[in-house]
Design an enzyme around this catalytic site. Structure first.
Site, PDB file in Angstrom:
ATOM      1  N   GLY A 225     -78.614  15.772-102.167  1.00 25.90           N
ATOM      2  CA  GLY A 225     -79.327  17.050-102.203  1.00 25.90           C
ATOM      3  C   GLY A 225     -78.830  18.025-101.141  1.00 25.90           C
ATOM      4  O   GLY A 225     -78.933  19.237-101.311  1.00 25.90           O
TER       5      GLY A 225
ATOM      6  N   GLU B  35     -75.950  19.609-102.681  1.00 26.66           N
ATOM      7  CA  GLU B  35     -76.487  20.470-103.746  1.00 26.66           C
ATOM      8  C   GLU B  35     -77.119  21.734-103.170  1.00 26.66           C
ATOM      9  O   GLU B  35     -76.970  22.830-103.735  1.00 26.66           O
ATOM     10  CB  GLU B  35     -77.498  19.672-104.591  1.00 26.66           C
ATOM     11  CG  GLU B  35     -76.808  18.571-105.389  1.00 26.66           C
ATOM     12  CD  GLU B  35     -77.769  17.583-106.031  1.00 26.66           C
ATOM     13  OE1 GLU B  35     -77.504  17.144-107.155  1.00 26.66           O
ATOM     14  OE2 GLU B  35     -78.788  17.219-105.407  1.00 26.66           O
TER      15      GLU B  35
ATOM     16  N   GLU C 161     -75.452   9.464-104.418  1.00 25.06           N
ATOM     17  CA  GLU C 161     -76.638   8.898-105.081  1.00 25.06           C
ATOM     18  C   GLU C 161     -76.313   7.584-105.783  1.00 25.06           C
ATOM     19  O   GLU C 161     -77.153   6.689-105.881  1.00 25.06           O
ATOM     20  CB  GLU C 161     -77.210   9.904-106.095  1.00 25.06           C
ATOM     21  CG  GLU C 161     -77.847  11.143-105.465  1.00 25.06           C
ATOM     22  CD  GLU C 161     -76.855  12.282-105.220  1.00 25.06           C
ATOM     23  OE1 GLU C 161     -75.617  12.041-105.231  1.00 25.06           O
ATOM     24  OE2 GLU C 161     -77.327  13.423-105.017  1.00 25.06           O
TER      25      GLU C 161
ATOM     26  N   ALA D 111     -81.982  14.290-100.351  1.00 19.58           N
ATOM     27  CA  ALA D 111     -83.436  14.238-100.503  1.00 19.58           C
ATOM     28  C   ALA D 111     -83.957  13.062 -99.689  1.00 19.58           C
ATOM     29  O   ALA D 111     -83.202  12.142 -99.341  1.00 19.58           O
ATOM     30  CB  ALA D 111     -83.802  14.067-101.966  1.00 19.58           C
TER      31      ALA D 111
HETATM   32  N1  DAK Z   1     -83.565  10.202 -96.590  1.00 19.65           N
HETATM   33  C1  DAK Z   1     -84.352   9.671 -95.631  1.00 19.65           C
HETATM   34  N2  DAK Z   1     -83.915   9.292 -94.421  1.00 19.65           N
HETATM   35  C2  DAK Z   1     -82.594   9.437 -94.167  1.00 19.65           C
HETATM   36  C3  DAK Z   1     -81.703   9.980 -95.123  1.00 19.65           C
HETATM   37  C4  DAK Z   1     -82.243  10.376 -96.385  1.00 19.65           C
HETATM   38  N3  DAK Z   1     -81.500  10.940 -97.334  1.00 19.65           N
HETATM   39  N4  DAK Z   1     -80.474   9.982 -94.572  1.00 19.65           N
HETATM   40  C5  DAK Z   1     -80.598   9.478 -93.331  1.00 19.65           C
HETATM   41  N5  DAK Z   1     -81.872   9.154 -93.069  1.00 19.65           N
HETATM   42  C6  DAK Z   1     -82.411   8.584 -91.856  1.00 19.65           C
HETATM   43  C7  DAK Z   1     -82.034   7.119 -91.685  1.00 19.65           C
HETATM   44  O1  DAK Z   1     -82.891   6.289 -92.411  1.00 19.65           O
HETATM   45  C8  DAK Z   1     -82.149   6.964 -90.183  1.00 19.65           C
HETATM   46  O2  DAK Z   1     -83.531   6.830 -89.872  1.00 19.65           O
HETATM   47  P1  DAK Z   1     -84.010   5.761 -88.729  1.00 19.65           P
HETATM   48  O3  DAK Z   1     -83.457   4.446 -89.146  1.00 19.65           O
HETATM   49  O4  DAK Z   1     -83.372   6.272 -87.462  1.00 19.65           O
HETATM   50  O5  DAK Z   1     -85.504   5.878 -88.736  1.00 19.65           O
HETATM   51  C9  DAK Z   1     -81.721   8.311 -89.643  1.00 19.65           C
HETATM   52  O6  DAK Z   1     -81.839   9.220 -90.727  1.00 19.65           O
HETATM   53  C10 DAK Z   1     -80.255   8.317 -89.206  1.00 19.65           C
HETATM   54  O7  DAK Z   1     -79.477   7.816 -90.257  1.00 19.65           O
HETATM   55  P2  DAK Z   1     -78.471   6.568 -90.096  1.00 19.65           P
HETATM   56  O8  DAK Z   1     -78.906   5.649 -89.020  1.00 19.65           O
HETATM   57  O9  DAK Z   1     -78.235   6.032 -91.447  1.00 19.65           O
HETATM   58  O10 DAK Z   1     -77.171   7.348 -89.558  1.00 19.65           O
HETATM   59  P3  DAK Z   1     -75.649   6.950 -89.758  1.00 19.65           P
HETATM   60  O11 DAK Z   1     -74.896   7.889 -88.896  1.00 19.65           O
HETATM   61  O12 DAK Z   1     -75.449   5.485 -89.577  1.00 19.65           O
HETATM   62  O13 DAK Z   1     -75.325   7.288 -91.302  1.00 19.65           O
HETATM   63  C11 DAK Z   1     -75.383   8.656 -93.295  1.00 19.65           C
HETATM   64  C12 DAK Z   1     -75.375   8.609 -91.734  1.00 19.65           C
HETATM   65  C13 DAK Z   1     -75.586  10.096 -93.716  1.00 19.65           C
HETATM   66  C14 DAK Z   1     -74.031   8.163 -93.819  1.00 19.65           C
HETATM   67  C15 DAK Z   1     -76.527   7.733 -93.831  1.00 19.65           C
HETATM   68  O14 DAK Z   1     -77.736   8.094 -93.152  1.00 19.65           O
HETATM   69  C16 DAK Z   1     -76.742   7.874 -95.302  1.00 19.65           C
HETATM   70  O15 DAK Z   1     -75.987   7.306 -96.111  1.00 19.65           O
HETATM   71  N6  DAK Z   1     -77.829   8.553 -95.685  1.00 19.65           N
HETATM   72  C17 DAK Z   1     -78.251   8.646 -97.084  1.00 19.65           C
HETATM   73  C18 DAK Z   1     -77.354   9.573 -97.860  1.00 19.65           C
HETATM   74  C19 DAK Z   1     -77.770   9.640 -99.332  1.00 19.65           C
HETATM   75  O16 DAK Z   1     -77.794   8.612-100.034  1.00 19.65           O
HETATM   76  N7  DAK Z   1     -78.113  10.822 -99.802  1.00 19.65           N
HETATM   77  C20 DAK Z   1     -78.559  11.025-101.169  1.00 19.65           C
HETATM   78  C21 DAK Z   1     -80.067  10.845-101.282  1.00 19.65           C
HETATM   79  S1  DAK Z   1     -80.640  11.101-102.959  1.00 19.65           S
HETATM   80  C22 DAK Z   1     -84.030  16.458-107.241  1.00 19.65           C
HETATM   81  C23 DAK Z   1     -83.776  17.081-106.054  1.00 19.65           C
HETATM   82  C24 DAK Z   1     -82.925  16.479-105.139  1.00 19.65           C
HETATM   83  C25 DAK Z   1     -82.359  15.267-105.411  1.00 19.65           C
HETATM   84  C26 DAK Z   1     -82.590  14.646-106.628  1.00 19.65           C
HETATM   85  C27 DAK Z   1     -83.448  15.240-107.550  1.00 19.65           C
HETATM   86  N8  DAK Z   1     -84.943  17.017-108.189  1.00 19.65           N
HETATM   87  C28 DAK Z   1     -85.605  18.244-107.795  1.00 19.65           C
HETATM   88  C29 DAK Z   1     -85.126  16.492-109.483  1.00 19.65           C
HETATM   89  C30 DAK Z   1     -81.505  14.641-104.402  1.00 19.65           C
HETATM   90  C31 DAK Z   1     -81.361  13.324-104.291  1.00 19.65           C
HETATM   91  C32 DAK Z   1     -80.669  12.783-103.096  1.00 19.65           C
HETATM   92  O17 DAK Z   1     -80.181  13.507-102.257  1.00 19.65           O
END
Ligand code: DAK
Length: 259
Positions: free
Chosen positions: A110, A113, A133, A67
């Site tokens: 997400g 998911e 997360e 997300a």
């Molecule tokens: N959200 C927003 N931006 C993101 C992102 C995300 N999830 N993942 C990556 N980006 C963005 C980064 O901020 C970066 O943006 P800039 O700095 O270039 O502006 C760009 O994408 C490239 O990412 P990185 O520079 O970080 O790239 P790397 O290769 O170094 O790393 C990575 C890739 C995938 C390991 C890293 O980006 C990462 O850890 N990303 C976050 C992964 C994460 O934590 N995902 C879980 C998010 S929470 C629900 C529905 C859904 C959900 C919950 C509730 N309901 C309906 C109740 C879901 C929740 C989640 O998914």
């Protein structure tokens, strides 16, 4: 720019739709708008009688990295309730046609998911799955603790959700999260071959299989077997069941009409 792209790229098979997540700069982070557009598109395809199979994919770097964190960071619980984000996720379960997730790169949070909401996952060997997360101070929220546990079992699901570690495609295959791993470069071609195989089958029976398999997660074994048997009987009211069995006996290929 549209958050979702939809194409019918397979000239030799008009029944297969390809839907692409399209926020490459943020690794296809699943914003509220993207999820709404995705669900709208899937409903449109579900209602289109020409479409028999849907392939959902991202790009080489990411299926989806979760997300949109920027959109969530300052949200209150009430914001989350009021923006009805959960509705789009619930609506995914209402799609009656088969959806195959074709995953290269990251499928995290997400993104993992969303892939698990699809009927099965074909992964390129670059794919990485995880529920990270916990690394940003929260928990899975779109079924990760539930679907991942059903897919790979409690111990491994606990470890992944508690550490936030990613697993590679091969590991995901060994653990039963994905149906098949193929070279990343041939992911779309291989997924297309599988989609074509399914699109050539009796469409109503395919829908009933989807419904019956999904009931396995909701029902007791005896209720599920009962549900399956009624769907089996139901196929005997279709012209496609008659065609399929006659074609077998006449040693020819069946021609299904979808009724
Ligand atoms: N959200 C927003 N931006 C993101 C992102 C995300 N999830 N993942 C990556 N980006 C963005 C980064 O901020 C970066 O943006 P800039 O700095 O270039 O502006 C760009 O994408 C490239 O990412 P990185 O520079 O970080 O790239 P790397 O290769 O170094 O790393 C990575 C890739 C995938 C390991 C890293 O980006 C990462 O850890 N990303 C976050 C992964 C994460 O934590 N995902 C879980 C998010 S929470 C629900 C529905 C859904 C959900 C919950 C509730 N309901 C309906 C109740 C879901 C929740 C989640 O998914």
């Amino acid at each position: 720019m549209s958050n979702i792209l939809c194409e019918f790229p397979y000239n030799d098979h008009k029944h297969i739709a390809l839907v692409k997540l399209n926020r490459p700069k943020v690794l296809n982070a699943l914003s509220t708008d993207l999820m709404r557009e995705l669900v709208d598109k899937l409903f449109e395809l579900d209602d289109n009688p020409e479409v028999r199979v849907i392939i959902l994919t991202g790009n080489d770097r990411a299926f989806a990295a979760g997300a949109d964190i920027a959109q969530m960071v300052e949200a209150t619980p009430i914001d989350q309730i009021n923006n009805n984000r959960f509705r789009s996720w619930q609506q995914l379960a209402q799609i009656t046609k088969p959806i195959i997730a074709a995953v290269n790169g990251y499928a995290l949070g997400g993104g993992c998911e969303l892939a698990m909401h699809c009927d099965f996952i074909i992964a390129g060997d670059s794919a990485k799955f995880g529920q990270p997360e916990i690394k940003i101070g929260t928990t899975p929220g779109a079924g990760g603790t539930q679907r991942l546990t059903r897919a790979i079992g409690k111990s491994k699901a606990m470890m992944l959700a508690m550490t936030g570690e990613m697993i590679e495609a091969k590991q995901a295959l060994d653990w039963g999260l994905v149906a098949k791993v193929v070279p990343s470069t041939t992911l779309m071609q291989e997924t297309y071959e599988t989609a074509k195989n399914i699109a050539n089958k009796a469409p109503v029976a395919i829908k009933l299989i989807k419904e019956s398999v999904n009931k396995a997660f909701e029902m007791s074994l005896s209720d599920g077997v009962d549900f399956e048997r009624r769907n089996f009987y139901l196929t005997f009211s279709s012209s496609d069941q008659k065609e399929g069995m006659r074609a077998f006996l006449e040693k020819r290929d069946p021609e299904y009409k979808g009724n």
